[in-house]
Scaffold this active site. Structure first.
Site, PDB file in Angstrom:
ATOM      1  N   GLY A  21      30.192  57.678  47.200  1.00  0.00           N
ATOM      2  CA  GLY A  21      30.788  59.009  47.095  1.00  0.00           C
ATOM      3  C   GLY A  21      31.799  59.091  45.963  1.00  0.00           C
ATOM      4  O   GLY A  21      31.858  60.100  45.247  1.00  0.00           O
ATOM      5  N   TYR A 153      23.027  52.786  62.584  1.00  0.00           N
ATOM      6  CA  TYR A 153      22.952  53.397  61.252  1.00  0.00           C
ATOM      7  C   TYR A 153      21.557  53.952  60.977  1.00  0.00           C
ATOM      8  O   TYR A 153      21.403  55.097  60.532  1.00  0.00           O
ATOM      9  CB  TYR A 153      23.328  52.359  60.200  1.00  0.00           C
ATOM     10  CG  TYR A 153      23.277  52.862  58.785  1.00  0.00           C
ATOM     11  CD1 TYR A 153      24.327  53.596  58.249  1.00  0.00           C
ATOM     12  CD2 TYR A 153      22.178  52.605  57.972  1.00  0.00           C
ATOM     13  CE1 TYR A 153      24.288  54.074  56.948  1.00  0.00           C
ATOM     14  CE2 TYR A 153      22.125  53.072  56.674  1.00  0.00           C
ATOM     15  CZ  TYR A 153      23.180  53.801  56.165  1.00  0.00           C
ATOM     16  OH  TYR A 153      23.124  54.263  54.870  1.00  0.00           O
TER      17      TYR A 153
END
Length: 337
Positions: A21, A153
């Site tokens: 990110g 996940y």
């Protein structure tokens, strides 16, 4: 559908203060976008905004909260006037075998990785409709393949892929002018492997081949201008997807052999070490993790794939333009009275 140039966009990135990110936010800002970064850690956010420069905006928020997702959108619109691309990137994980996961840990991973992305989509969609923008979900190649120790996940990413696949078709049905794009990265060298909760007693690592976050950020940012339905990033991700489609049982055998040892360095790490599952770890952790010595700084496979896409779109544009000119030439002469 091609979108406006990145230099004219307002881009929101969740989980934008570290790892992939951070690299996405940095690249978008470098190319002229107005960037709004959302994350949980205040000190990391401040360092990110200082790096991105004037015009960038920080929002301290947890995407597991729908109220926080709405606040991210409201702050972006208040500061920048609109949203052109919303990049849902925030994630957490737990290294634990499926049968031993605690319910609250699984729920937390789903709340951040799956529901967090969905809630950001719900919150941002009205504004993306106004700008005919893009919702970009940073998913994972593991959305298509569950692996040992990563049931939480993998299931969260698989749920997100299915949800946005449904939404994409609904958009086409109702003429909603918002593109939905998924990137499916392979293994990335980010600080997440030092911050993840783990029960294996070893230092987690990405499953090789490992890449630096910058070439993967390049692929994600490409989709802001040229949305791609699903974009595997890195040769490792592409191999995994092909293997899952062609020979999933062979994949099982490979994981039986390498699925545990391939996910840690062998270095001991105390179970119960500080992690970021519920609260952020203080400090500025940057984009890269500890594995730069083993990481590749480019992905030739993805570069070639994106180049073919760009050339293909250019060819289509030239073809359409040629057709227009030809049609103009083919018109019969006007008869004058």
């Amino acid at each position: 559908m091609t979108k406006k140039p990145l230099s004219e966009q307002v881009v929101v990135v969740t989980g934008g203060s570290a790892g992939l990110g951070r690299a996405i936010a940095r690249l978008a800002a470098h190319r002229g976008a107005r960037v709004v970064v959302a994350a949980r850690g205040d000190d990391a956010l401040k360092a990110t905004v200082a790096e991105l420069g004037p015009g960038s905006v920080a929002v301290e928020a947890d995407v597991s909260s729908f109220a926080d997702c709405r606040r991210i959108v409201e702050r972006a619109v208040e500061a920048c006037g609109r949203i052109d691309t919303f990049c849902a990137n925030a994630m957490v994980t737990v290294y634990q075998e499926a049968r031993s996961l605690e319910p609250e840990e699984l729920r937390r991973v789903l709340d951040v990785n799956f529901l967090g992305a969905v809630q950001c989509y719900w919150a941002s969609l009205p504004h993306l409709i106004e700008t005919r923008g893009t919702f970009a979900h940073v998913s994972s190649a593991l959305a298509y393949r569950g692996i040992p120790l990563q049931a939480a996940y993998c299931s969260s990413k698989a749920a997100g892929r299915a949800f946005f696949e449904s939404a994409r078709v609904e958009h086409r049905k109702h003429g909603i002018p918002v593109a939905i794009t998924l990137t499916l990265p392979g293994a990335i060298n980010t600080p997440q492997f030092d911050m993840a909760r783990q029960y294996i007693g070893k230092q987690p690592q990405p499953v090789p081949p490992i890449y630096e976050p910058e070439p993967f950020a390049e692929a994600v940012v490409h989709t802001f201008e040229h949305p791609v339905r699903e974009l595997p990033v890195g040769w490792g991700a592409q191999k995994l997807l092909w293997g899952q489609k062609l020979a999933p049982r062979l994949g099982d055998l490979v994981l039986l052999r390498n699925g545990w040892k391939g996910q840690h360095t062998g270095q001991d790490k105390r179970v119960g070490s500080p992690d970021n599952l519920d609260v952020p770890i203080p400090g500025d952790h940057g984009a890269r993790g500890r594995f730069s010595a083993q990481s590749r700084d480019r992905t030739i496979w993805t570069t070639l794939r994106l180049s073919r896409m760009v050339l293909g779109m250019a060819a289509v544009g030239v073809g359409l333009a040629t057709m227009g000119v030809t049609n103009g030439w083919a018109k019969p002469p006007v008869r004058r009275p």
